[in-house]
Scaffold this motif. Structure first.
Motif, PDB file in Angstrom:
ATOM      1  N   ASP A 166     -49.711   9.887  18.192  1.00  0.00           N
ATOM      2  CA  ASP A 166     -49.291   9.819  17.057  1.00  0.00           C
ATOM      3  C   ASP A 166     -47.714  10.517  16.650  1.00  0.00           C
ATOM      4  OD1 ASP A 166     -51.576   8.788  16.273  1.00  0.00           O
ATOM      5  OD2 ASP A 166     -52.705  10.648  15.676  1.00  0.00           O
ATOM      6  N   ALA A 167     -47.189  10.282  15.561  1.00  0.00           N
ATOM      7  CA  ALA A 167     -45.955  10.542  15.419  1.00  0.00           C
ATOM      8  C   ALA A 167     -45.600  11.025  13.983  1.00  0.00           C
ATOM      9  CB  ALA A 167     -44.816   9.614  15.926  1.00  0.00           C
ATOM     10  N   ASN A 168     -44.879  11.992  13.833  1.00  0.00           N
ATOM     11  CA  ASN A 168     -44.203  12.488  12.390  1.00  0.00           C
ATOM     12  C   ASN A 168     -42.736  12.277  12.664  1.00  0.00           C
ATOM     13  OD1 ASN A 168     -46.528  13.320  10.975  1.00  0.00           O
ATOM     14  ND2 ASN A 168     -46.749  14.834  12.879  1.00  0.00           N
ATOM     15  N   ILE A 169     -41.983  11.187  11.729  1.00  0.00           N
ATOM     16  CA  ILE A 169     -40.673  11.008  11.686  1.00  0.00           C
ATOM     17  C   ILE A 169     -39.836  11.763  10.632  1.00  0.00           C
ATOM     18  CG2 ILE A 169     -39.054   9.312  12.105  1.00  0.00           C
ATOM     19  CD1 ILE A 169     -41.213   7.806  13.423  1.00  0.00           C
ATOM     20  N   TYR A 170     -38.985  12.261  10.683  1.00  0.00           N
ATOM     21  CA  TYR A 170     -38.176  12.712   9.469  1.00  0.00           C
ATOM     22  C   TYR A 170     -36.846  12.102   9.600  1.00  0.00           C
ATOM     23  CZ  TYR A 170     -41.963  16.093   9.611  1.00  0.00           C
ATOM     24  OH  TYR A 170     -43.044  16.857   9.529  1.00  0.00           O
ATOM     25  N   ASP A 171     -36.190  11.402   8.693  1.00  0.00           N
ATOM     26  CA  ASP A 171     -35.155  10.425   8.644  1.00  0.00           C
ATOM     27  C   ASP A 171     -34.193  10.851   7.402  1.00  0.00           C
ATOM     28  OD1 ASP A 171     -33.756   7.846  10.350  1.00  0.00           O
ATOM     29  OD2 ASP A 171     -33.188   8.249   8.109  1.00  0.00           O
ATOM     30  N   LEU A 172     -32.972  11.315   7.644  1.00  0.00           N
ATOM     31  CA  LEU A 172     -31.778  11.661   6.677  1.00  0.00           C
ATOM     32  C   LEU A 172     -30.760  10.873   6.733  1.00  0.00           C
ATOM     33  CD1 LEU A 172     -31.185  13.320   4.075  1.00  0.00           C
ATOM     34  CD2 LEU A 172     -30.247  15.013   5.671  1.00  0.00           C
ATOM     35  N   THR A 173     -30.275  10.291   5.748  1.00  0.00           N
ATOM     36  CA  THR A 173     -29.177   9.355   5.723  1.00  0.00           C
ATOM     37  C   THR A 173     -28.097   9.611   4.567  1.00  0.00           C
ATOM     38  OG1 THR A 173     -30.540   7.706   6.977  1.00  0.00           O
ATOM     39  CG2 THR A 173     -28.267   6.923   5.783  1.00  0.00           C
TER      40      THR A 173
ATOM     41  N   ARG B  22     -39.813  10.120   5.342  1.00  0.00           N
ATOM     42  CA  ARG B  22     -41.042  10.589   6.046  1.00  0.00           C
ATOM     43  C   ARG B  22     -41.746   9.585   6.319  1.00  0.00           C
ATOM     44  NH1 ARG B  22     -44.546  12.971   8.791  1.00  0.00           N
ATOM     45  NH2 ARG B  22     -45.385  14.825   8.309  1.00  0.00           N
ATOM     46  N   ARG B  23     -42.169   9.540   7.637  1.00  0.00           N
ATOM     47  CA  ARG B  23     -43.241   8.651   8.275  1.00  0.00           C
ATOM     48  C   ARG B  23     -44.174   9.202   8.823  1.00  0.00           C
ATOM     49  NH1 ARG B  23     -41.683   2.913  11.020  1.00  0.00           N
ATOM     50  NH2 ARG B  23     -41.378   2.440   8.774  1.00  0.00           N
ATOM     51  N   TRP B  24     -45.473   8.694   8.831  1.00  0.00           N
ATOM     52  CA  TRP B  24     -46.607   9.278   9.290  1.00  0.00           C
ATOM     53  C   TRP B  24     -47.030   8.040  10.062  1.00  0.00           C
ATOM     54  CZ3 TRP B  24     -45.509  10.519   4.478  1.00  0.00           C
ATOM     55  CH2 TRP B  24     -45.602  11.890   3.968  1.00  0.00           C
ATOM     56  N   GLN B  25     -47.076   8.114  11.684  1.00  0.00           N
ATOM     57  CA  GLN B  25     -47.283   7.154  12.377  1.00  0.00           C
ATOM     58  C   GLN B  25     -48.549   7.185  12.959  1.00  0.00           C
ATOM     59  OE1 GLN B  25     -43.843   4.580  14.075  1.00  0.00           O
ATOM     60  NE2 GLN B  25     -44.598   5.465  15.996  1.00  0.00           N
ATOM     61  N   ASP B  26     -49.662   6.361  13.192  1.00  0.00           N
ATOM     62  CA  ASP B  26     -50.880   6.483  13.819  1.00  0.00           C
ATOM     63  C   ASP B  26     -50.978   5.717  15.001  1.00  0.00           C
ATOM     64  OD1 ASP B  26     -51.616   8.526  11.882  1.00  0.00           O
ATOM     65  OD2 ASP B  26     -52.122   6.950  10.579  1.00  0.00           O
TER      66      ASP B  26
ATOM     67  N   PRO C  91     -28.813   7.019 -10.552  1.00  0.00           N
ATOM     68  CA  PRO C  91     -30.201   6.579 -10.288  1.00  0.00           C
ATOM     69  C   PRO C  91     -30.983   7.299  -8.885  1.00  0.00           C
ATOM     70  CG  PRO C  91     -28.462   4.955 -10.522  1.00  0.00           C
ATOM     71  CD  PRO C  91     -27.803   6.138 -10.144  1.00  0.00           C
ATOM     72  N   LEU C  92     -31.993   7.687  -9.482  1.00  0.00           N
ATOM     73  CA  LEU C  92     -32.931   8.263  -8.313  1.00  0.00           C
ATOM     74  C   LEU C  92     -34.259   7.188  -7.919  1.00  0.00           C
ATOM     75  CD1 LEU C  92     -33.181  10.996  -6.757  1.00  0.00           C
ATOM     76  CD2 LEU C  92     -35.004  11.554  -8.659  1.00  0.00           C
ATOM     77  N   SER C  93     -34.509   6.951  -6.690  1.00  0.00           N
ATOM     78  CA  SER C  93     -35.567   5.866  -6.222  1.00  0.00           C
ATOM     79  C   SER C  93     -36.454   6.701  -5.479  1.00  0.00           C
ATOM     80  CB  SER C  93     -35.033   5.045  -5.400  1.00  0.00           C
ATOM     81  OG  SER C  93     -34.020   4.140  -6.380  1.00  0.00           O
ATOM     82  N   LEU C  94     -37.830   6.411  -5.742  1.00  0.00           N
ATOM     83  CA  LEU C  94     -38.990   7.009  -4.976  1.00  0.00           C
ATOM     84  C   LEU C  94     -39.657   5.808  -4.356  1.00  0.00           C
ATOM     85  CD1 LEU C  94     -40.685   9.558  -4.183  1.00  0.00           C
ATOM     86  CD2 LEU C  94     -41.953   8.966  -6.107  1.00  0.00           C
ATOM     87  N   GLY C  95     -40.012   5.870  -3.360  1.00  0.00           N
ATOM     88  CA  GLY C  95     -40.806   4.613  -2.823  1.00  0.00           C
ATOM     89  C   GLY C  95     -41.959   4.939  -1.838  1.00  0.00           C
ATOM     90  N   ALA C  96     -42.753   4.226  -1.453  1.00  0.00           N
ATOM     91  CA  ALA C  96     -44.133   4.490  -0.674  1.00  0.00           C
ATOM     92  C   ALA C  96     -44.537   3.124  -0.097  1.00  0.00           C
ATOM     93  CB  ALA C  96     -45.260   5.105  -1.542  1.00  0.00           C
ATOM     94  N   ALA C  97     -44.712   3.395   1.164  1.00  0.00           N
ATOM     95  CA  ALA C  97     -45.157   1.825   1.868  1.00  0.00           C
ATOM     96  C   ALA C  97     -46.002   2.334   3.094  1.00  0.00           C
ATOM     97  CB  ALA C  97     -43.897   1.191   2.355  1.00  0.00           C
ATOM     98  N   PHE C  98     -46.832   1.158   3.377  1.00  0.00           N
ATOM     99  CA  PHE C  98     -47.624   1.393   4.549  1.00  0.00           C
ATOM    100  C   PHE C  98     -47.628   0.163   5.139  1.00  0.00           C
ATOM    101  CE2 PHE C  98     -50.359  -0.796   1.358  1.00  0.00           C
ATOM    102  CZ  PHE C  98     -50.915  -1.839   1.808  1.00  0.00           C
ATOM    103  N   GLY C  99     -47.619   0.091   6.760  1.00  0.00           N
ATOM    104  CA  GLY C  99     -47.629  -1.119   7.576  1.00  0.00           C
ATOM    105  C   GLY C  99     -48.004  -0.887   8.859  1.00  0.00           C
TER     106      GLY C  99
ATOM    107  N   SER D  68     -40.212   7.741   0.772  1.00  0.00           N
ATOM    108  CA  SER D  68     -38.697   7.868   0.917  1.00  0.00           C
ATOM    109  C   SER D  68     -38.281   8.529  -0.575  1.00  0.00           C
ATOM    110  CB  SER D  68     -38.371   6.574   0.987  1.00  0.00           C
ATOM    111  OG  SER D  68     -38.571   5.437   0.224  1.00  0.00           O
ATOM    112  N   LEU D  69     -37.213   9.044  -0.475  1.00  0.00           N
ATOM    113  CA  LEU D  69     -36.409   9.351  -1.820  1.00  0.00           C
ATOM    114  C   LEU D  69     -35.035   9.116  -1.716  1.00  0.00           C
ATOM    115  CD1 LEU D  69     -36.875  10.844  -4.422  1.00  0.00           C
ATOM    116  CD2 LEU D  69     -36.201  12.848  -3.198  1.00  0.00           C
TER     117      LEU D  69
END
Length: 454
Positions: free
Chosen positions: A322-329, A310-314, A267-275, A291-292
């Motif tokens: 402002d921040a750009n965050i890249y996270d791999l788990t 991948r997070r864009w933080q304003d 299974p492959l999951s793609l997600g998008a969120a804002f907060g 997210s993927l």
């Protein structure tokens, strides 16, 4: 469900409930129900209730008749009245289980889950509890709405992640400063709560699409020692600080889609969120996530998960960038031969947030859940070891390096249960050693919460 409930109703009805005439009506109503004439049972049960409105047997027979007449909503309402009139654990269990089934038939899955949890309060055998567990899992799978609520109280010796020794040293300059009181470790009690809502808007053999909403918050009550420390500050703004100054709120909404027919690995999951995120009552940042996630089943008892975020933080305040965050788990889960569960993880993060705030972070984690209770408690443990490096930092000449450790032990006391929830205690500790000494810190806390048994 109908057959089981009907047999239980006949079993509990063998004891006379009131006068001989009422017993005659009861026998006729039972016979009609067994003979497949629920309309007759309904009429007789209503006649019994006119004589005694709160009679358990009459209410139960009425609910069963309404269920057989394909009126699950009325059956659930009558069953709830019967539950209120029940006088023993067995009758409460059977009635709550019946009401859960009626709500399920009516498509009211959240109410069904609630009544299954209520039935769990009256389960007297392991077989009863196993039935509730399986029925609850089926209800959750069927219900497009999922609601997860958590709450906890946690005494801690460092609610603000403050400096361990309260000293600021400027590297290369023979100067030492005492940090403001609000940047030193402050003890107190933390209160946290969160709500996670998920609603499945589409499902086929190849995909599942879900919308999500999350609201989480923490607030704190300072200890007397922390209040005394702040009260000694020469700065009136520091003296005015209380636990709410460190309170946080995070709110987000998003959408996720799991696709089962794209990747040959699984299974492959793609997600998008804002907060958005608040701290101390001030809105600090807005964020957008993409997210993927790839799940790779390895065997019947193990799997590998790869997740990229991948997070864009304003920034909402001039004090932040402002921040750009890249996270791999990378996470590995395995059910061992002794039924214990092992979890391993590797985490890499790049946080690009302007000069002196950008860093790279790496973590390795291990978790272990014991299958067999220890002194009546379900035990799980976790340990994370990490390294964080800043290329630039204000108080050092060649950047900043942090080493940190986070460990916890959780005990869930399953012998104590209410609505399917059991009390839990988590003892945790964190330690950070930094080349920028003012960021060296340690924290310990005991968290009291609840955990679901199913």
């Amino acid at each position: 469900m109908r057959i089981i409930a009907r047999l239980c109703a006949i079993a509990v009805a063998i004891t006379p409930a009131y006068a001989q005439s009422a017993n005659g009506l009861q026998e006729q109503a039972e016979a009609a129900l067994v003979a497949g004439a629920p309309a007759t049972t309904l009429r007789l049960a209503q006649e019994m209730l006119r004589a005694q409105p709160d009679d358990f047997v009459a209410l139960y027979l009425l609910a069963l008749a309404q269920s057989d007449l394909n009126d699950p909503q009325s059956a659930a309402a009558s069953g709830a009245r019967a539950y209120a009139a029940a006088t023993s654990q067995d009758t409460r269990f059977e009635t709550a289980r019946f009401v859960a089934g009626a709500h399920f038939q009516a498509g009211q899955y959240t109410r069904s889950a609630f009544w299954l949890r209520r039935a769990a309060n009256h389960a007297s055998t392991e077989a009863d509890l196993q039935f509730i567990t399986e029925a609850y899992a089926n209800t959750v799978r069927t219900n497009p709405l999922s609601v997860a609520v958590t709450a906890a109280i946690a005494p801690t010796d460092n609610i603000n992640n403050g400096s361990e020794d309260g000293i600021l040293r400027l590297e290369g300059i023979d100067l030492t400063f005492v940090l403001p009181e609000d940047r030193r470790a402050l003890s107190g009690i933390g209160f946290s709560a969160s709500t996670d809502l998920r609603y499945r808007i589409s499902e086929t053999a190849h995909q599942v699409t879900t919308v999500t909403a999350t609201l989480a918050g923490d607030t704190y009550l300072l200890s007397d020692d922390a209040k005394s420390l702040l009260a000694d500050s020469p700065d009136p703004e520091v003296r005015a600080i209380d636990g709410r100054h460190f309170a946080t709120v995070t709110a987000s909404m998003g959408i996720e889609r799991q696709q089962n027919n794209i990747s040959p690995l699984g299974p492959l999951s793609l997600g998008a969120a804002f907060g958005t995120y608040w701290e101390g009552g001030e809105r600090l940042v807005d964020f957008h996530d993409l997210s993927l996630e790839q799940t790779v089943p390895l065997t019947n008892t193990s799997r590998l998960q790869l997740r990229a975020l991948r997070r864009w933080q304003d920034a909402r305040t001039p004090a932040l960038y402002d921040a750009n965050i890249y996270d791999l788990t990378i996470a590995y889960d395995r059910l061992l031969a002794n039924r214990d569960q092992l979890q391993l993880s590797l985490i890499s993060q790049r946080n690009a947030a302007g000069p002196e705030n950008s860093f790279d972070e790496y973590q390795i984690g291990i978790g272990y859940l014991l299958a067999e209770p220890v002194l009546g408690a379900q035990i799980s443990t976790s340990l994370n070891i990490g390294f964080r490096t800043f290329e630039e930092f204000t108080t050092t000449l060649d950047g900043r390096d942090d080493h940190f450790y986070l460990g916890s032990v959780t005990a869930v006391f399953e012998d104590v249960s209410y609505f399917g929830f059991s009390p839990s205690v988590t003892v945790s500790g964190a330690r950070t050693h930094s080349t920028a000494e003012e960021n060296t810190s340690a924290a310990a806390q005991i968290l009291f919460g609840v955990a679901s048994r199913f």
